[in-house]
Structures are given as structure tokens and as C-alpha cells.
Write a protein that holds these residues in place. Structure first.
Motif, short mmCIF file in Angstrom:
data_model
loop_
_atom_site.label_atom_id
_atom_site.label_comp_id
_atom_site.label_asym_id
_atom_site.label_seq_id
_atom_site.Cartn_x
_atom_site.Cartn_y
_atom_site.Cartn_z
N ILE A 249 1.00 -1.27 -0.09
CA ILE A 249 -0.01 0.19 0.02
C ILE A 249 0.64 1.37 -0.10
O ILE A 249 0.54 2.25 -0.91
CB ILE A 249 -1.10 0.09 1.23
N PHE A 250 1.93 1.31 0.82
CA PHE A 250 2.62 2.35 0.84
C PHE A 250 3.47 2.52 -0.42
O PHE A 250 3.65 3.60 -1.08
CB PHE A 250 3.88 1.99 1.96
N ILE A 251 3.79 1.28 -1.07
CA ILE A 251 4.72 1.46 -2.34
C ILE A 251 3.51 2.16 -3.61
O ILE A 251 4.11 3.11 -4.36
CB ILE A 251 5.28 0.08 -2.89
N VAL A 252 2.57 1.60 -3.50
CA VAL A 252 1.58 1.92 -4.43
C VAL A 252 1.32 3.54 -4.52
O VAL A 252 1.16 4.30 -5.40
CB VAL A 252 0.07 1.21 -4.45
N ILE A 253 0.98 3.94 -3.02
CA ILE A 253 0.57 5.30 -2.81
C ILE A 253 1.76 6.23 -3.20
O ILE A 253 1.69 7.31 -3.95
CB ILE A 253 0.22 5.54 -1.53
N SER A 254 3.03 5.80 -3.08
CA SER A 254 4.22 6.75 -3.37
C SER A 254 4.23 6.81 -4.93
O SER A 254 4.68 7.76 -5.44
CB SER A 254 5.48 6.01 -2.77
N MET A 255 4.30 5.50 -5.37
CA MET A 255 4.52 5.50 -7.13
C MET A 255 3.20 6.40 -7.61
O MET A 255 3.53 6.88 -8.58
CB MET A 255 4.35 4.05 -7.49
N ALA A 256 2.18 6.22 -7.25
CA ALA A 256 0.90 7.16 -7.78
C ALA A 256 1.30 8.40 -7.65
O ALA A 256 1.05 9.29 -8.82
CB ALA A 256 -0.29 6.45 -7.12
N ALA A 257 1.64 8.91 -6.53
CA ALA A 257 1.99 10.38 -6.18
C ALA A 257 3.09 11.00 -7.06
O ALA A 257 2.91 12.11 -7.84
CB ALA A 257 2.28 10.81 -4.68
N LEU A 258 4.15 10.11 -7.10
CA LEU A 258 5.37 10.44 -7.97
C LEU A 258 4.99 10.36 -9.40
O LEU A 258 5.57 11.09 -10.29
CB LEU A 258 6.58 9.66 -7.60
#
Length: 270
Positions: A249-258
Motif C-alpha cells: 500500500i505504501f509503495i502504490v501510494i508513493s508511486m501513484a503520487a510521484l
């Protein structure tokens, strides 16, 4: 239709190497050892030990990412302005360490930083006090920066190389200083590469367990170490999978934001 058939091996690879493993992780993470549905494996992240490990992992990953950016952006500018860099020689030097095995590179730093290692041997010969950096968070950050720095340099360099030199020359002709060119032209136009580099450094830094095991001496537990221990030492695949779901979840959120900063894929290495 004949051209679409060429995508079949790729689809099989994605299905077997990505989708099915993710479904398996989701199954174990949302069930207990008896196979009954539960969310306890996921909510375990709020426990004191797991929350502390996650917080430390986020902190060290953020520090490593910031240091990599501060080192990578000037290096990428040097590569852009260097004729040798345009020929690919210096870029090759940055890529060369990536050809070496990841474990060997980390073990090299273990030898360098240990109490009787190269650095302390030199300091002792100079009658200087030794450094006690091994088995500390600083050693883990150093290992992360060394291992992941090329992943920050190359996307930024790739983006900077796409900036037309005439834009920079026009800015100087209009009276812009080097500082204004840097902050008003180079930095904004290189945001796609920065976003790509941040993603490729932050994500592996957040999930790593090898670097913290080797340079932390097993004394510093990041969330990656706890997940690895649940799968290997404790044989608790359910809890390990539940914690892995939180990490995803953390990875998906960071990749989506960036990803919003690099919508056209300008920061890709290819």
C-alpha cells in the motif's frame, strides 16, 4: 491479431511472476493458519514493534532518498555538460558497479566499516580515534546510498539531456544568472527524472532487509527485516503476508503520487 500474439509470452510472464504471487500473498495475509478470514495480520502493523520498525524504515528511506538526490543532481549536471559524459563513458562508470552482485557490494562496505576494517586501520595509523559506524543506522543509510545512487543519477541525467541547450542559452542572453537558470529552468524541467529517481530509490530503501542485516549486524530491525523473519525464521507466512500488504500500500501510494509528476515517462532510463 498476429501482432497481438507476440504479447502472449509477456502476459504469461506477468501472470505467473506478478499476479499469481500477489494473489497468494493476499490470501495468506487475509487468513489465519487454519484458513479462516481475518484482518489481524494486517492490523498487526499497529503493534509497538511493527510500528517502530515501519517508522524507522520510512525515516531511513527518506534520508537515503534525500542524500541520493543531493548527490545525483550535481553529478547529472556534470554529466550533461561534459563531452565525455555525452559519449557515455562516465555513464558507463556509474552503471558498472550495478553489474557486481548486490551482496558482494554490501559485504565490501561491511569490511570497510567494521571495527578492524580499512577506515579504522587508516585512522589508527594516523593516531586518530576509530569510527564506530558499523551496526548503526548511519551504516545502513550509507549502504543504501551507495547501492541505489545510480538509480537516482541516471533518470535525472536522462531528463537533463532532453533539455534543449538553446533554452539555457536564451536565458543567459536575457540576463538570467546561473542560480536562476538552475532553479527556474533546469530544476523544473528535470522534475520527471527526479520523480522517477525518487521512486527507484525510496521503494527499495523502504523494503530492504539485506543491507540492514549486513551493515546493521541484525541489531536494527526495519520492517523488511521483520517480514523476512516471519517467512524464514518464524514460518508465519500469514503475518508476513499481512505486513507485506501494508508495504505494498505504501509503495502504490508513493508511486501513484510521484507518477503524476512524470505522466509522459520522460524520466525513464530508456
Amino acid at each position: 491479431m498476429s501482432k497481438k500474439l507476440f504479447a502472449a509470452p509477456y502476459c504469461v510472464w506477468i501472470l505467473g511472476g506478478t499476479i499469481i504471487p500477489l494473489l497468494v500473498i493476499a490470501y495468506y495475509g487475509l487468513t489465519d493458519r487454519s484458513g479462516a478470514f481475518t484482518v489481524e495480520n494486517v492490523t498487526a502493523i499497529f503493534g509497538a514493534e511493527h510500528a517502530q520498525a515501519l517508522g524507522l524504515a520510512l525515516l531511513l528511506a527518506l534520508i537515503s532518498t534525500v542524500i541520493c538526490f543531493l548527490l545525483a543532481f550535481p553529478l547529472a549536471l556534470i554529466l550533461k555538460e561534459s563531452r565525455i559524459g555525452k559519449k557515455g563513458f562516465i555513464v558507463f562508470i556509474f552503471i558498472l558497479p550495478m553489474w557486481m552482485n548486490f551482496l558482494l557490494r554490501t559485504m565490501a562496505w561491511q569490511v570497510i566499516l567494521e571495527k578492524s576494517g580499512i577506515i579504522n586501520s587508516i585512522l589508527t595509523a594516523l593516531n586518530l580515534p576509530p569510527l564506530e559506524i558499523i551496526n548503526t543506522p548511519a551504516a545502513i543509510v550509507l549502504g543504501m546510498v551507495y547501492d541505489f545512487l545510480p538509480f537516482m543519477v541516471l533518470p535525472i541525467y536522462n531528463t537533463l539531456m532532453k533539455i534543449d541547450d538553446h533554452i539555457i542559452e536564451a536565458a543567459y542572453d536575457l540576463g538570467a544568472t546561473k542560480k536562476r537558470v538552475l532553479f527556474d529552468i533546469l530544476l523544473p524541467l528535470s522534475i520527471p527524472g527526479i520523480a522517477s529517481g525518487v521512486t527507484m530509490v525510496f521503494v527499495p530503501s523502504l523494503t530492504t532487509f539485506v543491507i540492514s542485516n549486513m551493515l546493521g549486524g541484525g541489531k536494527i530491525n526495519l520492517i523488511g527485516n521483520i517480514i523476512e523473519q516471519e517467512f524464514t525464521t518464524s514460518s508465519n507466512w500469514n503475518l508476513g503476508s499481512g505486513l507485506s500488504l501494508i508495504m505494498m500500500i505504501f509503495i502504490v501510494i508513493s508511486m501513484a503520487a510521484l507518477g503524476k509528476l512524470d505522466k509522459n515517462g520522460e524520466g525513464n532510463l530508456i
